[in-house]
Design an enzyme around this catalytic site. Sequence first.
Site, PDB file in Angstrom:
ATOM      1  N   LYS A  87       0.853  -1.191   0.000  1.00 50.93           N
ATOM      2  CA  LYS A  87       0.000   0.000   0.000  1.00 50.93           C
ATOM      3  C   LYS A  87       0.879   1.228   0.000  1.00 50.93           C
ATOM      4  O   LYS A  87       2.008   1.194   0.525  1.00 50.93           O
ATOM      5  CB  LYS A  87      -0.881   0.031   1.252  1.00 50.93           C
ATOM      6  CG  LYS A  87      -2.105   0.913   1.103  1.00 50.93           C
ATOM      7  CD  LYS A  87      -3.207   0.165   0.380  1.00 50.93           C
ATOM      8  CE  LYS A  87      -4.530   0.874   0.406  1.00 50.93           C
ATOM      9  NZ  LYS A  87      -5.612  -0.082   0.111  1.00 50.93           N
TER      10      LYS A  87
HETATM   11  N1  GLU Z   1      -7.385   0.064  -3.001  1.00 47.66           N
HETATM   12  C1  GLU Z   1      -8.144  -1.115  -3.274  1.00 47.66           C
HETATM   13  C2  GLU Z   1      -8.199  -2.007  -2.049  1.00 47.66           C
HETATM   14  O1  GLU Z   1      -8.011  -1.567  -0.936  1.00 47.66           O
HETATM   15  C3  GLU Z   1      -7.689  -1.824  -4.535  1.00 47.66           C
HETATM   16  C4  GLU Z   1      -6.293  -2.339  -4.510  1.00 47.66           C
HETATM   17  C5  GLU Z   1      -5.813  -2.902  -5.846  1.00 47.66           C
HETATM   18  O2  GLU Z   1      -6.592  -3.022  -6.771  1.00 47.66           O
HETATM   19  O3  GLU Z   1      -4.626  -3.189  -5.912  1.00 47.66           O
HETATM   20  O4  GLU Z   1      -8.521  -3.158  -2.151  1.00 47.66           O
END
Ligand code: GLU
Length: 438
Positions: A124
């Site tokens: 993240k």
């Molecule tokens: N931000 C989204 C989540 O928390 C998508 C993450 C992604 O597609 O890599 O799942």
Amino acid sequence: MSTVAGITPGGTASANLKTAHEASVFGEAIDYFNEAAANLDLDPNIKRILTHPSRQVIISIPFQRDNGDLDVYTGYRVQYSFARGPAKGGIRYHPGVTLDEVTALAFWMTWKCAVVDLPFGGGKGGVTCDPRVLSDHELERLTRRYAAEIIEIIGPDKDVPAPDIGTNAQTMAWVMDTVSMHMRSHTPGVVTGKPLCIGGSRGRVEATGRGLTIAIQAALEKMGKTLARQRVAVQGFGNVGSVSAKLLAQQGAIIVGVSDQFGGIYDKRGIDVEAAMAYVTAATNEKRTLEGFSGAERITNEELLELPCDILVPAAIEDQLTVENAGRVKAHIIAEGANGPTTPGADGLFSQAGVTIIPDILANAGGVTVSYFEWAQDRMGYYWRESLVNERLEEVLRENFDAVWSLAQQRSVTLRTAAYMLAIRRVVDSLLTRGIYA
Ligand code: GLU
């Protein structure tokens, strides 16, 4: 770029973060992990590895404001695990972003990818900023500098960012372009959630909301019910909340309340979700809010969580359902569209009260599942029709929902604990099969 490998040696990550922060989001996330680990009799050595992030990066991002001034913002990228593949997870632009929060979110991505069996680890990123007060040019400069700072550690085989709160397809286009320019090589697979014209996937924008709808339907089926006439309250009217509300309404649910960060609206006869979405999109001020939407009663965000309803969808941010308000929640199903909306204390109260929680790592995994499809399409250079994307999404979610449900029944644990158990087993399997390079 300064890299902090792991956290202070000599203790568990959660213990260290808890001393550093009054209430650590990562510490809370570790509580959930520990409960599942106890049910799995996890080897303490493996547990030690899994409770430490592989890599945390903190960067300073100088960028030029439109008035010529230079500002410096702080950004992060945390790569929690590579055991099952490249790190995967969004980039968040929000004033509340901290290293602790990004670490928790990267931790959750690890289990989210594993619970739906994607060949990814967890990651993240984030920048502590308020994107609403930045112009498009400022956002572009900020994004490009952030991308340039993390360029060595991202890539289709290393770490694949995507949108999260405060970022969108345009943000991903800037990241993809910055990487492609620096590398002198067209690299669409470095990010997912891109616009269609540069290698995005059909169905990606709606995927998280669609996945959430599928998970709720699957849970209702297990209970011998359907979505028809179920009263639903949705906290958060961003990509996840608004699309979920729209799709749930299309399936016959009555959306009695929706909210955004400025407050919510309530109508027990049902809100016209598509009209509310059109209202927010048409708003020209920077707030882009439901405020002023006519024909529904104005309520606070706290009131929204406590509305008389059957299903509650917290689809905003962490720590919304706490020991303080859990007793006033009336829904008997909670489907977590957000990451970490329920604190461990509240989770215990809900479980005692017989409330079914479809946990975040399963309920909102539709987004990253279609991100996986996008990454695969980029690598193939062959793009799928939307019906195929949606069909495959449903297949992945239903199969893994069933596995989690059966495990919860077999072991008499909550869906959350079962989801973590399944995910941890898969990660441990990969870890042990590769062997530990120690
Ligand atoms: N931000 C989204 C989540 O928390 C998508 C993450 C992604 O597609 O890599 O799942």
